[in-house]
Scaffold this motif. Sequence first.
Motif, PDB file in Angstrom:
ATOM      1  N   GLY A 167       0.646  -1.477  -0.085  1.00  0.00           N
ATOM      2  CA  GLY A 167      -0.149  -0.096  -0.150  1.00  0.00           C
ATOM      3  C   GLY A 167       0.809   1.306  -0.219  1.00  0.00           C
ATOM      4  N   GLN A 168       1.816   1.288   0.768  1.00  0.00           N
ATOM      5  CA  GLN A 168       2.866   2.581   0.638  1.00  0.00           C
ATOM      6  C   GLN A 168       3.488   2.723  -0.351  1.00  0.00           C
ATOM      7  N   GLY A 169       3.932   1.608  -0.953  1.00  0.00           N
ATOM      8  CA  GLY A 169       4.687   1.585  -2.209  1.00  0.00           C
ATOM      9  C   GLY A 169       3.853   2.045  -3.443  1.00  0.00           C
ATOM     10  N   LEU A 170       2.636   1.785  -3.289  1.00  0.00           N
ATOM     11  CA  LEU A 170       1.686   2.116  -4.492  1.00  0.00           C
ATOM     12  C   LEU A 170       1.320   3.431  -4.269  1.00  0.00           C
ATOM     13  N   CYS A 171       1.186   4.116  -3.306  1.00  0.00           N
ATOM     14  CA  CYS A 171       1.007   5.451  -2.915  1.00  0.00           C
ATOM     15  C   CYS A 171       2.376   6.397  -3.530  1.00  0.00           C
ATOM     16  N   ASP A 172       3.414   5.877  -3.213  1.00  0.00           N
ATOM     17  CA  ASP A 172       4.876   6.445  -3.555  1.00  0.00           C
ATOM     18  C   ASP A 172       4.995   6.498  -4.797  1.00  0.00           C
ATOM     19  N   ILE A 173       4.465   5.427  -5.702  1.00  0.00           N
ATOM     20  CA  ILE A 173       4.512   5.444  -7.032  1.00  0.00           C
ATOM     21  C   ILE A 173       3.569   6.346  -7.786  1.00  0.00           C
ATOM     22  N   ALA A 174       2.388   6.424  -6.980  1.00  0.00           N
ATOM     23  CA  ALA A 174       1.416   7.194  -7.609  1.00  0.00           C
ATOM     24  C   ALA A 174       1.407   8.547  -7.586  1.00  0.00           C
ATOM     25  N   GLU A 175       2.326   8.971  -6.565  1.00  0.00           N
ATOM     26  CA  GLU A 175       2.569  10.200  -6.486  1.00  0.00           C
ATOM     27  C   GLU A 175       3.584  10.734  -7.736  1.00  0.00           C
ATOM     28  N   GLN A 176       4.434   9.936  -8.084  1.00  0.00           N
ATOM     29  CA  GLN A 176       5.356  10.256  -9.379  1.00  0.00           C
ATOM     30  C   GLN A 176       4.720   9.870 -10.861  1.00  0.00           C
ATOM     31  N   ASP A 177       3.629   9.026 -10.530  1.00  0.00           N
ATOM     32  CA  ASP A 177       3.041   8.719 -12.037  1.00  0.00           C
ATOM     33  C   ASP A 177       1.527   8.771 -12.087  1.00  0.00           C
ATOM     34  N   GLY A 208      -7.872  -5.501   3.477  1.00  0.00           N
ATOM     35  CA  GLY A 208      -7.036  -6.549   3.350  1.00  0.00           C
ATOM     36  C   GLY A 208      -5.726  -6.443   2.464  1.00  0.00           C
ATOM     37  N   SER A 209      -6.035  -5.734   1.423  1.00  0.00           N
ATOM     38  CA  SER A 209      -4.807  -5.675   0.554  1.00  0.00           C
ATOM     39  C   SER A 209      -4.083  -4.317   0.817  1.00  0.00           C
ATOM     40  N   GLY A 210      -4.483  -3.483   1.802  1.00  0.00           N
ATOM     41  CA  GLY A 210      -3.706  -2.336   2.056  1.00  0.00           C
ATOM     42  C   GLY A 210      -3.861  -1.144   1.304  1.00  0.00           C
ATOM     43  N   LEU A 211      -4.990  -0.980   0.673  1.00  0.00           N
ATOM     44  CA  LEU A 211      -5.173   0.175  -0.008  1.00  0.00           C
ATOM     45  C   LEU A 211      -6.194   1.165   0.810  1.00  0.00           C
ATOM     46  N   VAL A 212      -6.235   1.359   1.834  1.00  0.00           N
ATOM     47  CA  VAL A 212      -6.967   2.317   2.632  1.00  0.00           C
ATOM     48  C   VAL A 212      -6.222   3.668   2.359  1.00  0.00           C
ATOM     49  N   GLU A 213      -5.042   3.887   2.819  1.00  0.00           N
ATOM     50  CA  GLU A 213      -4.368   5.151   2.515  1.00  0.00           C
ATOM     51  C   GLU A 213      -4.457   5.456   0.966  1.00  0.00           C
ATOM     52  N   PHE A 214      -4.146   4.636   0.098  1.00  0.00           N
ATOM     53  CA  PHE A 214      -4.274   4.741  -1.261  1.00  0.00           C
ATOM     54  C   PHE A 214      -5.696   5.603  -1.917  1.00  0.00           C
ATOM     55  N   SER A 215      -6.745   5.036  -1.247  1.00  0.00           N
ATOM     56  CA  SER A 215      -8.215   5.275  -1.382  1.00  0.00           C
ATOM     57  C   SER A 215      -8.155   6.832  -0.986  1.00  0.00           C
ATOM     58  N   ARG A 216      -7.630   7.216   0.350  1.00  0.00           N
ATOM     59  CA  ARG A 216      -8.138   8.223   0.724  1.00  0.00           C
ATOM     60  C   ARG A 216      -7.025   9.422  -0.005  1.00  0.00           C
ATOM     61  N   ARG A 217      -5.603   9.155  -0.460  1.00  0.00           N
ATOM     62  CA  ARG A 217      -5.098  10.349  -1.150  1.00  0.00           C
ATOM     63  C   ARG A 217      -5.359  10.272  -2.536  1.00  0.00           C
ATOM     64  N   PHE A 218      -5.983   9.107  -3.050  1.00  0.00           N
ATOM     65  CA  PHE A 218      -5.923   9.109  -4.468  1.00  0.00           C
ATOM     66  C   PHE A 218      -7.534   8.717  -4.701  1.00  0.00           C
ATOM     67  N   ALA A 242      -3.556   4.109 -19.067  1.00  0.00           N
ATOM     68  CA  ALA A 242      -3.296   4.222 -17.816  1.00  0.00           C
ATOM     69  C   ALA A 242      -2.539   2.912 -17.411  1.00  0.00           C
ATOM     70  N   ARG A 243      -1.955   2.991 -16.210  1.00  0.00           N
ATOM     71  CA  ARG A 243      -1.199   1.855 -15.564  1.00  0.00           C
ATOM     72  C   ARG A 243      -2.124   1.201 -14.404  1.00  0.00           C
ATOM     73  N   PRO A 244      -2.842   0.432 -14.475  1.00  0.00           N
ATOM     74  CA  PRO A 244      -3.640  -0.169 -13.654  1.00  0.00           C
ATOM     75  C   PRO A 244      -2.956  -1.346 -12.602  1.00  0.00           C
ATOM     76  N   VAL A 245      -3.327  -1.318 -11.355  1.00  0.00           N
ATOM     77  CA  VAL A 245      -2.690  -2.205 -10.280  1.00  0.00           C
ATOM     78  C   VAL A 245      -4.004  -2.980  -9.945  1.00  0.00           C
ATOM     79  N   VAL A 246      -4.022  -4.253 -10.053  1.00  0.00           N
ATOM     80  CA  VAL A 246      -5.137  -4.936  -9.310  1.00  0.00           C
ATOM     81  C   VAL A 246      -4.768  -5.509  -8.322  1.00  0.00           C
ATOM     82  N   ALA A 247      -5.288  -5.287  -6.928  1.00  0.00           N
ATOM     83  CA  ALA A 247      -4.880  -5.756  -5.712  1.00  0.00           C
ATOM     84  C   ALA A 247      -5.993  -6.779  -5.582  1.00  0.00           C
ATOM     85  N   ILE A 248      -5.529  -8.034  -5.333  1.00  0.00           N
ATOM     86  CA  ILE A 248      -6.517  -9.248  -5.273  1.00  0.00           C
ATOM     87  C   ILE A 248      -5.811 -10.252  -4.374  1.00  0.00           C
ATOM     88  N   TYR A 249      -6.636 -11.030  -3.543  1.00  0.00           N
ATOM     89  CA  TYR A 249      -6.157 -12.070  -3.037  1.00  0.00           C
ATOM     90  C   TYR A 249      -5.689 -13.323  -3.970  1.00  0.00           C
TER      91      TYR A 249
END
Length: 317
Positions: free
Chosen positions: A6-16, A29-39, A65-72
């Motif tokens: 989740g943190q890595g995706l946020c860092d990359i999204a800031e750049q791209d 579960g997939s760690g996307l809470v912070e991403f959903s709030r920031r982006f 786009a550069r989609p990332v699918v976070a999935i179990y």
Amino acid sequence: YSQVFGQGLCDIAEQDPRVIGITPAMREGSGLVEFSRRFPERYCDVAIAEQHAVSLAAGLACEGARPVVAIYSTFLQRGYDQLIHDVALQNLPVVFAIDRGGLVGGDGATHQGAFDLTFLRCIPNMVVMAPADENECRQMLYTGLTLDGPSAVRYPRGQGPGVRIEQEMRALPVGRAELRREGGSGLLLLAFGTMVAPCEPIAERLDATLVNMRFVKPLDEELLLELARRHSCIVTLEENVVAGGAGSAVSECLAAHGVTLAVHHVGIPDRFIEHGSREDCLVLAGLDAANLERSVTRAWVEHARLRAVPGGRQTAV
């Protein structure tokens, strides 16, 4: 691992600004809470609709786009048709962040991520990565987003071995493994993902060569063939079913190049692993540290016994 992703995706999204996060109802579960709030404008929760998550990612990738699918892991099975036809067949740059790869524990047999390495590596155009630790997870996510085709980063539930995470992101060379230890006994351990850390003390005790394979597909065939010439016995280790898994890829490579030597595969056995903690499930599958050491030692001792040299002498173990 989920937090690192989740943190890595946020860092990359800031750049791209092209990066979009997609999940089928697995935000927490997939760690996307912070991403959903920031982006929020680049976050898509499609609810419990795994097939739609994959097809949506394919459509977005078609539009640049550069989609990332976070999935179990277990739920990616539901989107397998879309993974093949909508993403891989068109060679689209979609990254699959596969959480809960391997044995997950408490949710039971329905949630064990036992099969993804097997069903991913048979698909053309796919790059399949298995990080050995938290830092590699971060770097592999970035690596996937630099590629022009589909890729998957497969990581387990729970905590990693606790390595230092590098803030700077760098793309790993695709299909290149990491030689962790050069041994002198003739035993070669090829460890994938979570199996690297528990294999380190085993390699020390048996004076074995240890390789962090990193990539299930493409396999580092150059390093594998080079090491095969200098070793007499190979043990592959993975937190995936043995049938058709990463170890099978190793055997296929050796056979294709006419290399004949002893190869033993350690992984999840051919049965469903039932409910229990992750630690209990690893024990049931024979993949906890103690059972791994027993399996590797048994394979090595048996190999040494069968290699008895003329005169009745045995190779040293």
